[in-house]
Design an enzyme around this catalytic site. Structure first.
Site, PDB file in Angstrom:
ATOM      1  N   GLY A  47       0.874  -1.181   0.000  1.00 55.25           N
ATOM      2  CA  GLY A  47       0.000   0.000   0.000  1.00 55.25           C
ATOM      3  C   GLY A  47       0.907   1.227   0.000  1.00 55.25           C
ATOM      4  N   ASP A 234      -1.579   4.876  -6.180  1.00 52.90           N
ATOM      5  CA  ASP A 234      -0.146   4.720  -5.913  1.00 52.90           C
ATOM      6  C   ASP A 234       0.673   5.892  -6.428  1.00 52.90           C
ATOM      7  OD1 ASP A 234      -1.274   1.872  -5.797  1.00 52.90           O
ATOM      8  OD2 ASP A 234       0.705   1.781  -4.837  1.00 52.90           O
ATOM      9  N   ASN A 244      -3.004   2.904 -10.105  1.00 54.57           N
ATOM     10  CA  ASN A 244      -3.485   2.124  -8.954  1.00 54.57           C
ATOM     11  C   ASN A 244      -3.468   0.650  -9.367  1.00 54.57           C
ATOM     12  OD1 ASN A 244      -4.538   2.074  -6.215  1.00 54.57           O
ATOM     13  ND2 ASN A 244      -6.459   1.390  -7.104  1.00 54.57           N
TER      14      ASN A 244
HETATM   15  O1  MRU Z   1       0.565  -3.779  -4.772  1.00 61.47           O
HETATM   16  P1  MRU Z   1      -0.064  -3.140  -3.580  1.00 61.47           P
HETATM   17  O2  MRU Z   1      -0.910  -4.050  -2.775  1.00 61.47           O
HETATM   18  O3  MRU Z   1       0.959  -2.378  -2.747  1.00 61.47           O
HETATM   19  O4  MRU Z   1      -1.006  -2.060  -4.240  1.00 61.47           O
HETATM   20  C1  MRU Z   1      -1.766  -1.254  -3.430  1.00 61.47           C
HETATM   21  C2  MRU Z   1      -2.757  -0.438  -4.137  1.00 61.47           C
HETATM   22  O5  MRU Z   1      -2.848  -0.443  -5.345  1.00 61.47           O
HETATM   23  C3  MRU Z   1      -3.601   0.461  -3.306  1.00 61.47           C
HETATM   24  O6  MRU Z   1      -4.834   0.663  -3.908  1.00 61.47           O
HETATM   25  C4  MRU Z   1      -2.901   1.804  -3.184  1.00 61.47           C
HETATM   26  O7  MRU Z   1      -1.588   1.659  -2.739  1.00 61.47           O
HETATM   27  C5  MRU Z   1      -3.627   2.713  -2.319  1.00 61.47           C
HETATM   28  S1  MRU Z   1      -3.213   2.483  -0.646  1.00 61.47           S
HETATM   29  C6  MRU Z   1      -4.087   3.478   0.299  1.00 61.47           C
END
Ligand code: MRU
Length: 345
Positions: A47, A234, A244
């Site tokens: 995240g 992201d 995202n």
């Molecule tokens: O690959 P990840 O699980 O780190 O991806 C996370 C996301 O895409 C979330 O939607 C994003 O980081 C928003 S966190 C508040």
């Protein structure tokens, strides 16, 4: 009370291993920065905002492991620590924002002073993330009406933010205002953050949740069962293009086709004003094994080729509003995002 994703405890970083949830709640106490780099790569911490906070504390631990009292030698070694974090995951800009802030904080007359300044900065980054996500959640809650059924993708709750959550923070804040809500959660292949983490967090908040596969979203939208879509981000470029979790773009196109509002909730640390086009955002390509296997179990013929881009880009024309702690921004995004976030590259 929700388990904390990240906690600084007695000079160590305690993380809740998100790769094991919801089956097991395992906390790891990390006192070596290499293990934090690894935890980010392996998505034990994940995240965008949470990655930034973990890296900041990781840099503190990296600094602590440098034994020289010579300032120039110390700064050279610290730079290598920062580079290791910068190479962990490429898409979430919060990571690079945090590294830049730690770089700037590495000032002082002695190594001891610099180490002290670094820990203060890491704590500050963490605190600001908590405050920002709380604030944006309260602002975003105004967009959510009583009785709404929302759809969310991936995981954008406290686990992903080391704070209050972004998309899930908005949902939680709307519920705290007394609104009755329910949420459709897409499972989010390949790593199932929706199925494993978002459903887990929403249940702890007592919010009714329906888990669906990623491919079911259009079906429920067509039936009129979804009032709005809300996701995290992201990296948001200066023109509003938003990276995202893979699958977000598909949902945005579907929402647009069905006249359903599509909201992005993110702290301003997710905004990268150095990128004028969203297609400059680096997209992480992860191991094909995450696609050919589910939780280690093969689901495809051995040796089959698989692609695994971890994120996609949603153009601003599909985004109804971007919810930040500094306000709710609507098109034209280049105008609205001016002065928000920072230039990181
Ligand atoms: O690959 P990840 O699980 O780190 O991806 C996370 C996301 O895409 C979330 O939607 C994003 O980081 C928003 S966190 C508040």
């Amino acid at each position: 009370m929700m388990a904390r994703a990240i906690e600084w405890l007695d000079g160590k970083l305690r993380i809740l291993d998100q790769s094991k949830l919801p089956g097991e709640q395992i906390f790891n106490d990390l006192d070596n920065y290499h293990n934090i780099v690894l935890a980010i790569k392996e998505m034990k911490v994940r995240g965008a905002p949470a990655i930034g906070v973990a890296a900041a504390y990781g840099i503190v631990l990296g600094a602590a492991s440098i034994k020289t009292a010579n300032k120039d030698e110390f700064l050279a070694q610290l730079n290598r620590v920062m580079q290791a974090f910068a190479a962990s995951r490429p898409t979430a800009v919060n990571l690079f924002q945090a590294i830049n802030r730690m770089k700037k904080a590495a000032r002082g007359d002695s190594v001891a002073e610099i180490k002290n300044s670094l820990i203060n900065e890491a704590k500050q980054i963490h605190e600001e993330e908590v405050t920002a996500t709380k604030k944006l959640s309260q602002l975003g809650a105004e967009l959510i009406k009583d009785g709404f059924t929302l759809l969310t993708h991936c995981n954008a709750g406290p686990l992903a933010t080391a704070g209050y959550g972004t998309a899930l923070g908005v949902i939680k804040a709307a519920q705290d205002q007394g609104k009755k809500l329910s949420v459709f959660v897409t499972e989010t292949r390949p790593l199932l953050q929706g199925a494993r983490l978002t459903t887990w967090e929403l249940r702890q908040e007592g919010i009714p949740v329906t888990l669906i596969t990623d491919s079911m979203a259009g079906y429920f939208m067509k039936r009129g069962e979804i009032d709005c879509v809300i996701v995290g981000a992201d990296r948001i470029a200066a023109n509003g293009y938003t990276a995202n979790k893979i699958g977000t773009y598909t949902l945005a196109v579907l929402a647009n086709a069905h006249g359903i509002p599509f909201y992005v909730a993110a702290p301003t640390t997710t905004i990268d004003l150095s990128l004028t086009s969203g297609y400059q955002i680096p997209i992480e390509e992860r191991s094909p094994e995450e696609v050919t296997h589910i939780q280690g179990v093969p689901i495809a013929p051995e040796g089959v080729r698989a692609a695994n881009p971890a994120f996609d880009i949603t153009p601003p024309s599909y985004i109804t509003a971007i919810i930040t702690e500094k306000g709710i921004i609507m098109a034209p995004y280049t105008e609205g995002l001016k002065g928000m976030g920072s230039k990181v590259s």
